[in-house]
Design a protein around this motif. Structure first.
Motif, PDB file in Angstrom:
ATOM      1  N   GLU A   1       9.692  -5.446   3.660  1.00 21.90           N
ATOM      2  CA  GLU A   1       9.208  -6.293   2.567  1.00 21.90           C
ATOM      3  C   GLU A   1       8.684  -7.628   3.091  1.00 21.90           C
ATOM      4  O   GLU A   1       7.646  -8.115   2.640  1.00 21.90           O
ATOM      5  CB  GLU A   1      10.322  -6.526   1.537  1.00 21.90           C
TER       6      GLU A   1
ATOM      7  N   GLN B   1       3.022   0.396   0.819  1.00 17.39           N
ATOM      8  CA  GLN B   1       3.972  -0.655   0.460  1.00 17.39           C
ATOM      9  C   GLN B   1       3.248  -1.880  -0.095  1.00 17.39           C
ATOM     10  O   GLN B   1       3.699  -2.481  -1.073  1.00 17.39           O
ATOM     11  CB  GLN B   1       4.817  -1.034   1.681  1.00 17.39           C
TER      12      GLN B   1
ATOM     13  N   MET C   1       3.279  -3.423  -4.179  1.00 17.65           N
ATOM     14  CA  MET C   1       3.593  -4.799  -4.569  1.00 17.65           C
ATOM     15  C   MET C   1       2.443  -5.462  -5.319  1.00 17.65           C
ATOM     16  O   MET C   1       2.668  -6.406  -6.069  1.00 17.65           O
ATOM     17  CB  MET C   1       3.939  -5.631  -3.323  1.00 17.65           C
TER      18      MET C   1
END
Length: 196
Positions: A174, A18, A22
């Motif tokens: 997130e 993750q 990003m």
């Protein structure tokens, strides 16, 4: 480009994937299926290097390894490198969390400061080695909250939150991946990854 992540922990693999999505979508993190070295270092950096060296040697790929934990001020920085084993050798996350809360039961809120610490080692098959660190300051709650994250996340309340304070267990993926100790360490690692 592929980089092997020297862990058998699926939670860490998911977090790194993750974070990379990003920040460095051109890098592919692959899991490590080789032998685990004995983590006999006495610092996060020493243990991260042990794992990254083993993975680079086993796979022939550049390898990253994270060694991380929670460091509680009133406990002199413990659990620290023993975070995964705080309640014994079984690596029982719930038992670790329960024991830490029990140990701090009589500690007043102003003295519950803690920080998540992550050291990431990067080792190339040619033997180049780097380590970087990230620190996420905060404090420990009196009880667990939220079903997200893993390990000590449900009792860690990061500093500097906008709005009502929440534990990391109440963060979205997130939110966590943009602020966490691993994300902070990875930001320091990005310039080193440019040379791979």
């Amino acid at each position: 480009m592929k980089v092997v992540l020297a862990t058998h922990n699926p939670h860490k693999i998911a977090e790194f994937q993750q974070i990379l999505a990003m920040t460095r979508p051109d890098l592919e993190v692959v899991g490590y299926d080789g032998p685990e070295p004995v983590e006999d270092g006495v610092t996060f950096a020493e243990n991260a290097l042990l794992k990254a060296r083993a993975a680079a040697a086993h796979t022939g790929l550049a390898a990253m390894a994270d060694d991380s934990g929670i460091c509680v001020d009133v406990l002199g920085g413990s659990p620290g490198i023993f975070s995964a084993y705080w309640a014994g050798q079984k690596k029982d996350a719930q038992a670790n969390l329960d024991l830490l809360l029990d140990q701090l039961a009589d500690i007043a809120d102003p003295h519950r400061a803690a920080q998540f610490v992550s050291t990431i080692a990067l080792v190339t098959p040619e033997g180049t080695e780097h380590t970087v660190a990230g620190v996420w300051p905060g404090r420990l709650a009196r009880e667990a909250a939220g079903g997200g994250g893993f390990g000590y996340d449900p009792i860690f309340i990061p500093d500097g939150q906008d709005g009502p304070e929440r534990s990391v267990g109440e963060f979205s993926d997130e939110e966590k991946q943009s602020q966490s100790h691993r994300a902070r360490a990875f930001q320091a690692l990005i310039p080193l990854l440019q040379v791979l």
